[in-house]
Design a protein around this motif. Structure first.
Motif, PDB file in Angstrom:
ATOM      1  N   ILE A  21       2.279 -19.858  17.194  1.00 19.87           N
ATOM      2  CA  ILE A  21       1.775 -19.464  18.504  1.00 19.87           C
ATOM      3  C   ILE A  21       2.627 -18.267  18.894  1.00 19.87           C
ATOM      4  N   GLU A  22       2.023 -17.096  18.820  1.00 18.33           N
ATOM      5  CA  GLU A  22       2.772 -15.851  18.949  1.00 18.33           C
ATOM      6  C   GLU A  22       3.693 -15.845  20.171  1.00 18.33           C
ATOM      7  N   LYS A  23       4.950 -15.479  19.906  1.00 20.18           N
ATOM      8  CA  LYS A  23       6.014 -15.355  20.900  1.00 20.18           C
ATOM      9  C   LYS A  23       6.401 -16.684  21.554  1.00 20.18           C
ATOM     10  N   ARG A  24       5.932 -17.816  20.986  1.00 13.87           N
ATOM     11  CA  ARG A  24       6.284 -19.133  21.521  1.00 13.87           C
ATOM     12  C   ARG A  24       6.848 -20.063  20.451  1.00 13.87           C
ATOM     13  N   ILE A  25       6.056 -20.314  19.410  1.00  9.31           N
ATOM     14  CA  ILE A  25       6.463 -21.234  18.340  1.00  9.31           C
ATOM     15  C   ILE A  25       6.095 -20.611  17.011  1.00  9.31           C
ATOM     16  N   GLU A  26       7.058 -20.526  16.125  1.00  5.48           N
ATOM     17  CA  GLU A  26       6.798 -19.997  14.791  1.00  5.48           C
ATOM     18  C   GLU A  26       7.513 -20.880  13.776  1.00  5.48           C
ATOM     19  N   HIS A  27       6.744 -21.543  12.940  1.00  8.15           N
ATOM     20  CA  HIS A  27       7.272 -22.346  11.829  1.00  8.15           C
ATOM     21  C   HIS A  27       6.745 -21.702  10.561  1.00  8.15           C
ATOM     22  N   TRP A  28       7.622 -21.436   9.605  1.00  5.08           N
ATOM     23  CA  TRP A  28       7.147 -20.853   8.358  1.00  5.08           C
ATOM     24  C   TRP A  28       8.041 -21.254   7.197  1.00  5.08           C
ATOM     25  N   ILE A  29       7.506 -21.073   5.995  1.00  7.17           N
ATOM     26  CA  ILE A  29       8.231 -21.354   4.758  1.00  7.17           C
ATOM     27  C   ILE A  29       8.819 -20.036   4.273  1.00  7.17           C
ATOM     28  N   ARG A  30      10.129 -19.981   4.074  1.00  6.59           N
ATOM     29  CA  ARG A  30      10.768 -18.753   3.591  1.00  6.59           C
ATOM     30  C   ARG A  30      10.670 -18.641   2.074  1.00  6.59           C
ATOM     31  N   PHE A  31      10.864 -19.760   1.375  1.00  9.58           N
ATOM     32  CA  PHE A  31      10.638 -19.786  -0.070  1.00  9.58           C
ATOM     33  C   PHE A  31      10.206 -21.175  -0.472  1.00  9.58           C
ATOM     34  N   GLY A  32       9.661 -21.278  -1.658  1.00  8.94           N
ATOM     35  CA  GLY A  32       9.158 -22.546  -2.171  1.00  8.94           C
ATOM     36  C   GLY A  32       7.783 -22.316  -2.777  1.00  8.94           C
ATOM     37  N   HIS A  33       7.319 -23.304  -3.529  1.00  4.42           N
ATOM     38  CA  HIS A  33       6.048 -23.192  -4.229  1.00  4.42           C
ATOM     39  C   HIS A  33       5.136 -24.363  -3.855  1.00  4.42           C
ATOM     40  N   PRO A  34       4.352 -24.194  -2.783  1.00  3.14           N
ATOM     41  CA  PRO A  34       3.451 -25.284  -2.396  1.00  3.14           C
ATOM     42  C   PRO A  34       2.332 -25.458  -3.414  1.00  3.14           C
ATOM     43  N   VAL A  35       1.919 -26.698  -3.608  1.00  2.70           N
ATOM     44  CA  VAL A  35       0.795 -26.994  -4.504  1.00  2.70           C
ATOM     45  C   VAL A  35      -0.508 -27.118  -3.720  1.00  2.70           C
ATOM     46  N   GLU A  36      -0.367 -27.220  -2.409  1.00  3.14           N
ATOM     47  CA  GLU A  36      -1.546 -27.311  -1.560  1.00  3.14           C
ATOM     48  C   GLU A  36      -1.253 -26.587  -0.258  1.00  3.14           C
ATOM     49  N   ASP A  37      -2.216 -25.817   0.215  1.00  2.00           N
ATOM     50  CA  ASP A  37      -2.096 -25.086   1.469  1.00  2.00           C
ATOM     51  C   ASP A  37      -3.404 -25.283   2.221  1.00  2.00           C
ATOM     52  N   ARG A  38      -3.350 -26.077   3.285  1.00  2.00           N
ATOM     53  CA  ARG A  38      -4.574 -26.420   4.010  1.00  2.00           C
ATOM     54  C   ARG A  38      -4.504 -25.869   5.432  1.00  2.00           C
TER      55      ARG A  38
END
Length: 162
Positions: A21-38
């Motif tokens: 949610i721009e300028k409010r909440i940001e969760h992200w993966i910096r590195f790693g290899h997901p097997v599923e992205d939904r």
């Protein structure tokens, strides 16, 4: 925003809920290899990781007065019957290799990740002990040792021998 609970995607997978949610909440993966992205909707998605995979999960949140949360977790995904630590937005949890909060410490971890990548090494394949070392040194306000190619080679040999 309140975290919603979703049905498990499979007993063997570790699932991370990402929110943007721009300028409010940001969760992200910096590195790693997901097997599923939904993708759930335009603000939320689920990424799943197999057991023993390592990933970095960053959480940032702000309100009208500025940043209220700045946190990074480096986590090893666990198998269905393994014990694990709880990590917010990570189901069922994982083995915590590093957990730091506050922008100065998060920035130091991001710089360490950049240093591993500068060696041509995938941070997800780096020795888990390096992330533990980094966690302990930053917590003790001491200078961590940088990851080296020699240390990585030793880790690969140790892993192959076991």
């Amino acid at each position: 925003m309140i975290a919603r609970s979703f049905p498990p995607q499979g007993d063997a997978l570790t699932t991370v809920e990402l929110t943007w949610i721009e300028k409010r909440i940001e969760h992200w993966i910096r590195f790693g290899h997901p097997v599923e992205d939904r993708i759930l909707d335009r603000r939320r998605r689920l990424m799943s990781f197999t057991p023993d995979s390592v990933f970095a999960f960053i959480r940032w949140a702000a309100n009208d007065f500025g940043t209220v949360v700045s946190r990074i977790d480096i986590v090893r995904a666990v198998g269905a019957q393994e014990a694990c630590q709880t990590v917010p937005f990570v189901r069922p949890g994982g083995e915590s290799l590093l957990r730091q909060s506050g922008w100065p410490k998060v920035r130091r971890v991001l710089e360490a990740i950049d240093g591993v990548e500068a060696l041509g090494i995938d941070p997800a394949a780096a020795c888990p002990d390096h992330w533990r070392h980094l966690h302990h040194r930053l917590t003790a306000v001491q200078e961590p040792r940088p990851y080296t190619y020699q240390r990585h080679e030793a880790w690969l040999r140790r892993r192959a021998a076991s």
